[in-house]
Design a protein around this motif. Structure first.
Motif, PDB file in Angstrom:
ATOM      1  N   GLU A 185       0.707  -1.083  -0.074  1.00  0.00           N
ATOM      2  CA  GLU A 185       0.127  -0.035   0.122  1.00  0.00           C
ATOM      3  C   GLU A 185       0.805   1.335  -0.037  1.00  0.00           C
ATOM      4  OE1 GLU A 185      -3.181  -0.557   2.760  1.00  0.00           O
ATOM      5  OE2 GLU A 185      -3.662   1.754   2.601  1.00  0.00           O
ATOM      6  N   PHE A 186       1.826   1.256   0.742  1.00  0.00           N
ATOM      7  CA  PHE A 186       2.634   2.300   1.029  1.00  0.00           C
ATOM      8  C   PHE A 186       3.430   2.485  -0.597  1.00  0.00           C
ATOM      9  CE2 PHE A 186       6.945   4.465   1.744  1.00  0.00           C
ATOM     10  CZ  PHE A 186       6.442   5.447   2.707  1.00  0.00           C
ATOM     11  N   GLU A 187       3.805   1.429  -1.151  1.00  0.00           N
ATOM     12  CA  GLU A 187       4.385   1.782  -2.491  1.00  0.00           C
ATOM     13  C   GLU A 187       3.698   2.216  -3.502  1.00  0.00           C
ATOM     14  OE1 GLU A 187       7.979  -2.006  -2.421  1.00  0.00           O
ATOM     15  OE2 GLU A 187       5.924  -2.381  -3.347  1.00  0.00           O
ATOM     16  N   GLN A 215       1.305   4.389  -2.924  1.00  0.00           N
ATOM     17  CA  GLN A 215       0.910   5.621  -2.357  1.00  0.00           C
ATOM     18  C   GLN A 215       2.154   6.724  -2.845  1.00  0.00           C
ATOM     19  OE1 GLN A 215      -0.299   6.527   1.441  1.00  0.00           O
ATOM     20  NE2 GLN A 215      -2.093   4.886   1.427  1.00  0.00           N
ATOM     21  N   ASN A 216       3.412   6.015  -2.877  1.00  0.00           N
ATOM     22  CA  ASN A 216       4.579   6.502  -3.183  1.00  0.00           C
ATOM     23  C   ASN A 216       5.343   5.863  -4.240  1.00  0.00           C
ATOM     24  OD1 ASN A 216       4.778   8.458  -0.679  1.00  0.00           O
ATOM     25  ND2 ASN A 216       4.169   6.412   0.028  1.00  0.00           N
ATOM     26  N   PRO A 217       4.922   6.074  -5.597  1.00  0.00           N
ATOM     27  CA  PRO A 217       5.344   5.223  -6.747  1.00  0.00           C
ATOM     28  C   PRO A 217       6.747   5.148  -6.913  1.00  0.00           C
ATOM     29  CG  PRO A 217       3.796   6.869  -7.423  1.00  0.00           C
ATOM     30  CD  PRO A 217       4.070   6.983  -6.072  1.00  0.00           C
ATOM     31  N   LYS A 218       7.598   5.957  -6.234  1.00  0.00           N
ATOM     32  CA  LYS A 218       9.060   6.248  -6.476  1.00  0.00           C
ATOM     33  C   LYS A 218       9.839   5.226  -5.357  1.00  0.00           C
ATOM     34  CE  LYS A 218       9.224  10.542  -8.745  1.00  0.00           C
ATOM     35  NZ  LYS A 218       9.417  11.982  -8.543  1.00  0.00           N
ATOM     36  N   VAL A 219       9.069   4.905  -4.590  1.00  0.00           N
ATOM     37  CA  VAL A 219       9.785   4.232  -3.594  1.00  0.00           C
ATOM     38  C   VAL A 219       9.617   2.638  -3.738  1.00  0.00           C
ATOM     39  CG1 VAL A 219       9.984   3.801  -0.794  1.00  0.00           C
ATOM     40  CG2 VAL A 219       9.445   6.099  -1.972  1.00  0.00           C
ATOM     41  N   LYS A 220      10.814   1.854  -3.335  1.00  0.00           N
ATOM     42  CA  LYS A 220      10.607   0.596  -3.515  1.00  0.00           C
ATOM     43  C   LYS A 220      11.316  -0.077  -2.286  1.00  0.00           C
ATOM     44  CE  LYS A 220      10.543  -3.508  -5.762  1.00  0.00           C
ATOM     45  NZ  LYS A 220       9.988  -4.161  -4.677  1.00  0.00           N
ATOM     46  N   ILE A 221      10.272  -0.768  -1.762  1.00  0.00           N
ATOM     47  CA  ILE A 221      10.669  -1.434   0.045  1.00  0.00           C
ATOM     48  C   ILE A 221      11.288  -2.681  -0.366  1.00  0.00           C
ATOM     49  CG2 ILE A 221      10.051  -1.731   2.188  1.00  0.00           C
ATOM     50  CD1 ILE A 221       8.573   0.539   2.166  1.00  0.00           C
ATOM     51  N   LYS A 222      12.234  -3.205   0.125  1.00  0.00           N
ATOM     52  CA  LYS A 222      12.848  -4.712   0.146  1.00  0.00           C
ATOM     53  C   LYS A 222      12.483  -5.335   1.281  1.00  0.00           C
ATOM     54  CE  LYS A 222      16.873  -5.891  -1.007  1.00  0.00           C
ATOM     55  NZ  LYS A 222      17.954  -5.525  -1.333  1.00  0.00           N
ATOM     56  N   VAL A 223      11.507  -6.217   1.588  1.00  0.00           N
ATOM     57  CA  VAL A 223      11.298  -6.788   2.913  1.00  0.00           C
ATOM     58  C   VAL A 223      11.657  -8.046   2.931  1.00  0.00           C
ATOM     59  CG1 VAL A 223       9.305  -7.008   4.518  1.00  0.00           C
ATOM     60  CG2 VAL A 223       8.935  -5.533   2.573  1.00  0.00           C
ATOM     61  N   SER A 224      12.398  -8.275   4.276  1.00  0.00           N
ATOM     62  CA  SER A 224      12.678  -9.445   4.414  1.00  0.00           C
ATOM     63  C   SER A 224      12.400  -9.802   5.964  1.00  0.00           C
ATOM     64  CB  SER A 224      14.367  -9.870   4.127  1.00  0.00           C
ATOM     65  OG  SER A 224      15.015  -8.785   4.563  1.00  0.00           O
ATOM     66  N   SER A 225      12.373 -11.116   6.307  1.00  0.00           N
ATOM     67  CA  SER A 225      11.813 -11.220   7.715  1.00  0.00           C
ATOM     68  C   SER A 225      12.526 -12.714   8.159  1.00  0.00           C
ATOM     69  CB  SER A 225      10.467 -11.265   7.816  1.00  0.00           C
ATOM     70  OG  SER A 225       9.792 -12.399   7.020  1.00  0.00           O
ATOM     71  N   ASN A 284       5.782   6.528   9.885  1.00  0.00           N
ATOM     72  CA  ASN A 284       4.740   7.318  10.113  1.00  0.00           C
ATOM     73  C   ASN A 284       3.580   6.518   9.511  1.00  0.00           C
ATOM     74  OD1 ASN A 284       4.792   9.646  11.285  1.00  0.00           O
ATOM     75  ND2 ASN A 284       5.727  10.804   9.591  1.00  0.00           N
ATOM     76  N   PHE A 285       3.567   5.938   8.149  1.00  0.00           N
ATOM     77  CA  PHE A 285       2.647   5.457   7.659  1.00  0.00           C
ATOM     78  C   PHE A 285       2.076   4.256   8.485  1.00  0.00           C
ATOM     79  CE2 PHE A 285       1.294   1.930   4.700  1.00  0.00           C
ATOM     80  CZ  PHE A 285       0.282   2.432   4.041  1.00  0.00           C
ATOM     81  N   LEU A 286       3.274   3.380   8.985  1.00  0.00           N
ATOM     82  CA  LEU A 286       2.794   2.054   9.711  1.00  0.00           C
ATOM     83  C   LEU A 286       2.231   2.329  10.971  1.00  0.00           C
ATOM     84  CD1 LEU A 286       5.775  -0.359   9.463  1.00  0.00           C
ATOM     85  CD2 LEU A 286       3.822  -0.484   8.442  1.00  0.00           C
ATOM     86  N   THR A 287       2.217   3.545  11.558  1.00  0.00           N
ATOM     87  CA  THR A 287       1.788   3.865  12.907  1.00  0.00           C
ATOM     88  C   THR A 287       0.700   4.706  12.638  1.00  0.00           C
ATOM     89  OG1 THR A 287       3.669   5.412  13.299  1.00  0.00           O
ATOM     90  CG2 THR A 287       3.895   3.490  14.347  1.00  0.00           C
ATOM     91  N   SER A 288       0.218   5.024  11.482  1.00  0.00           N
ATOM     92  CA  SER A 288      -0.957   6.047  11.308  1.00  0.00           C
ATOM     93  C   SER A 288      -2.091   5.205  11.822  1.00  0.00           C
ATOM     94  CB  SER A 288      -1.068   6.520   9.877  1.00  0.00           C
ATOM     95  OG  SER A 288      -1.220   5.134   9.143  1.00  0.00           O
TER      96      SER A 288
END
Lengths: 429, 290
Positions: free
Chosen positions: A60-62, A64-74, A333-337
């Motif tokens: 969802e964040f991506e 909303q912010n098309p220029k951002v790419k988040i690489k998730v690992s867990s 910010n987005f995660l804790t909104s």
């Protein structure tokens, strides 16, 4: 002719060698287009609904912010603890990463791996206003804030209301009452307390509370600080003795039982009580009986405040090496909104640290009670295994595990803890 | 002419570079690291000389680990090498020959399953209400039942037992191949002379597979000192540190306690032990050939 053939073979081999050796330095992945921002995000919520929530939030964040790419690992808890140590030591640490609070977070701060977030979290900022101020506490070191709490947590004895009713016992308020209740449950043919200590953090959680209840708060504060810790107060031994008092009422041979099967024993109605974190309520929900919880009973001769609650916030830190601190903050910010936090509460059952995120729309009455319990506590008592230096934790919990096997006395355990604390104290000078 | 002399060396250069880069360089680095105190995320490395070694030789856990590794080695020698040979000989016996294909497969399957799967399986067997305790109860031995992995006295044996179950098939396979290479005429001659099965085994089979036995022993012994995953999955060194082996102690020092210097020291000790074992192996092989 021959010579040129040999020469070409040599060149080929050399090229192969160099291309292998060159692999590591050329493929850093940072030389992307200028307007693209890439953030790496490493967390410990690697299973089930939790993972799904974080994956969908990132998407969802991506969008909303098309220029951002988040690489998730867990990676899941124990694995996470070990992997993050290595990753933070590498030249390419994750931009945003999960960290338990207390000493666990402090050691990263001390070695300069973490970005100071004070200016992003003070009153008037988005983060500072949408999150319970008290939850920043365990991430504050020398008056600077280094972490953004995402969930709150607490630990209480969860009990099977049907078994309690059937046996005619009530929530115990004091340790002596607790002992009577446990005895009655055992006579009733149930396992009084489900306890799985194959991974020894489980006994660590008991000791967190017992130490807080037994030991003088000033002494506790001094001992939990790695540069002044001594653990010579006799109350620590008494706290371990309380653990031994509980031992007859635990699942048989707790050291051979996993925490998962302890939860199962409670959910299946075989055990009457389980010492549970609020964030694990989703695991209890499948139970077919009504359940409630009570705070760890007040111990008659204890020196600590019985209104304090064991538990601490958990959250994210930002790497000191990040190239995009503003974007990282925007993501947090987005995660804790409130909207996303509500979604987290609804989907994962975790207790969000965002103000008002746990409400009628996102949660049931029990969850709202949980938030009330946390709000009413006089203070929070950080988990022993993240509050102390890992070298002391290692000795402390291994010792407690052996004590439950009757291989060590409480005095012997504390003697080893004192030794470890002394070594840590010397190395921190 | 000079080029011709150089040719073989030039061919060796690439592999030499790779080997020194990926094996000898880290090895030497590791020896250097053991003289420092440092953790993964601190930039500071503090020189402490032989402190880590002194600490190690005073560390009770180190001796516990070493003892567990020795137990691992001794029991594995007995069951895997000894037991593997006996099973191989039985399967290759004329009487069993008809079924040997099935049994060979059955014994070999555990070798092919990943350790993490086997670990999970044995976790179920060893839990207090698990298969093993249920079995003991059903045959009237409930007083023996215990939480196998949570009891400090039994944890390491439980892990070793799983390891035997897992690897005996591999050693058995090595012996089967060796036995099949023995000329059948030897067995026929012994049969004509009226030798018993036991005599045939001791006088023909055992001496003829001696070289395989040496290989199998070396594989088993160094495996016993390098063991990590089986312990890590089943007990993670617990309860307390009762089932810690050198491999898991190294891991805990490095990645749980963040004490990289100390971990390097343990790694060097493991290296010395396996080095001695492989030198012994080379010596033994030489005597075989003479």
């Amino acid at each position: 002719m021959k010579k040129s053939k040999l020469f070409s073979v040599m060149i080929t081999l050399l090229m192969i060698t160099f291309s292998i050796a060159g692999c590591s330095s050329t493929s850093n992945g940072t030389d992307k287009k200028d307007d693209q921002v890439e953030l790496s995000f490493f967390h410990r919520f690697a299973d089930g609904a939790n993972k799904q929530f974080f994956d969908s939030a990132v998407k969802e964040f991506e969008s909303q912010n098309p220029k951002v790419k988040i690489k998730v690992s867990s990676a899941i808890n124990d694995d996470y603890k070990q992997k993050i140590n290595v990753l933070l030591g590498s030249s390419n640490p994750p931009d945003i990463f999960f960290a338990w609070s207390g000493e666990y977070a402090n050691k990263f701060v001390r070695s300069g791996k973490v970005l100071d977030l004070t200016k992003y979290t003070k009153a008037g900022t988005e983060l500072g206003d949408q999150i319970f101020t008290s939850q920043f506490g365990p991430y504050t070191f020398e008056r600077k804030v280094y972490g953004v709490p995402i969930v709150m947590d607490g630990k209480a004895f969860f009990y099977n209301k049907e078994i309690f009713k059937k046996l005619g016992v009530n929530e115990p308020k004091t340790w002596n009452e607790f002992m009577t209740v446990l005895k009655k449950i055992k006579q009733g043919g149930y396992t009084p307390i489900a306890f799985g200590n194959q991974s020894n953090w489980a006994v660590g959680h008991y000791l967190t509370t017992l130490n807080q209840r037994m030991v003088d708060p000033a002494v506790l504060k001094k001992d939990y600080n790695r540069s002044t810790g001594e653990f010579t107060d006799p109350s620590y031994v008494t706290a371990l003795e309380k653990m031994i008092e509980l031992e007859p009422y635990f699942t048989k041979e707790p050291n051979a039982v996993t925490d998962d099967s302890a939860i199962n024993a409670f959910v299946n109605g075989k055990a009457a009580i389980y010492y549970n974190q609020f964030n694990q309520i989703p695991y209890i929900k499948p139970a077919k009986f009504d359940w409630g919880w009570f705070n760890f009973p007040a111990i008659e001769d204890g020196k600590g405040d019985p209104q304090e609650l064991t538990g601490a916030s958990q959250g994210f830190m930002v790497s000191a090496k990040t190239k995009n601190p503003d974007m990282a903050i925007k993501f947090l910010n987005f995660l804790t909104s409130k909207t996303i936090a509500e979604k987290m509460v609804k989907e994962t059952g975790m207790v969000s640290s965002t103000i008002d995120a746990v409400n009628k729309n996102s949660a049931d009455q029990k969850m709202m009670d949980v938030v009330e319990t946390i709000k009413q506590a006089s203070g929070m008592n950080v988990w022993l295994d993240t509050a102390l230096d890992s070298k002391i934790v290692d000795v402390y919990l291994n010792g407690a595990q052996q004590m439950l096997n009757k291989e060590k006395t409480p005095e012997e355990v504390m003697k080893e803890v004192q030794k470890a604390a002394k070594e840590v104290k010397e190395s921190s000078k | 002419m000079v080029g011709k002399k150089m040719t073989p060396y030039l061919f060796l250069v690439p592999s030499f570079i790779l080997v020194s880069l990926f094996i000898y360089y880290p090895l030497i680095q590791n020896i250097k690291y053991s003289f420092f105190e440092w953790n993964t995320f601190s930039a500071i490395q503090e020189f402490t000389g032989f402190d880590n070694y002194q600490k190690l030789f005073k560390d009770k856990v180190f001796y516990q680990s070493l003892k567990n590794n020795l137990l691992f080695a001794a029991i594995s020698m007995l069951f895997q090498v000894g037991g593997g040979l006996v099973i191989a000989a039985i399967l290759e016996d004329t009487v069993f020959k008809r079924f040997s294909a099935i049994f060979r497969t059955v014994y070999f399957i555990p070798v092919l399953i990943s350790t993490s799967v086997i670990g999970l399986l044995f976790n179920f067997i060893y839990t207090p209400e698990g298969l093993l305790n249920q079995f003991l109860q059903s045959v009237g031995l409930e007083s023996w039942a215990t939480g196998w992995l949570g009891n400090g006295d039994t944890a390491i044996y439980a892990v070793i037992a799983m390891s035997q179950w897992q690897s005996i098939g591999y050693i058995m396979m090595l012996f089967i191949v060796a036995i099949q290479k023995i000329p059948p005429s030897l067995y026929e001659a012994a049969l004509l002379d009226g030798a018993s099965k036991v005599q045939v085994f001791l006088k023909i089979t055992v001496p003829m597979v001696k070289e395989t036995a040496v290989v199998a022993s070396v594989v088993t012994l160094s495996g016993a000192f390098l063991v990590f995953n089986q312990v890590f999955i089943l007990t993670n060194g617990g309860p307390g540190q009762a089932s810690e082996v050198l491999g898991t102690q190294l891991y805990h020092s490095a990645f749980v306690n963040g004490d990289m210097g100390y971990a390097s020291t343990i790694a060097n000790i493991i290296f010395v032990i396996t080095l001695i074992l492989s030198i012994l192996q080379m010596k033994l092989f030489k005597t075989e050939k003479e």
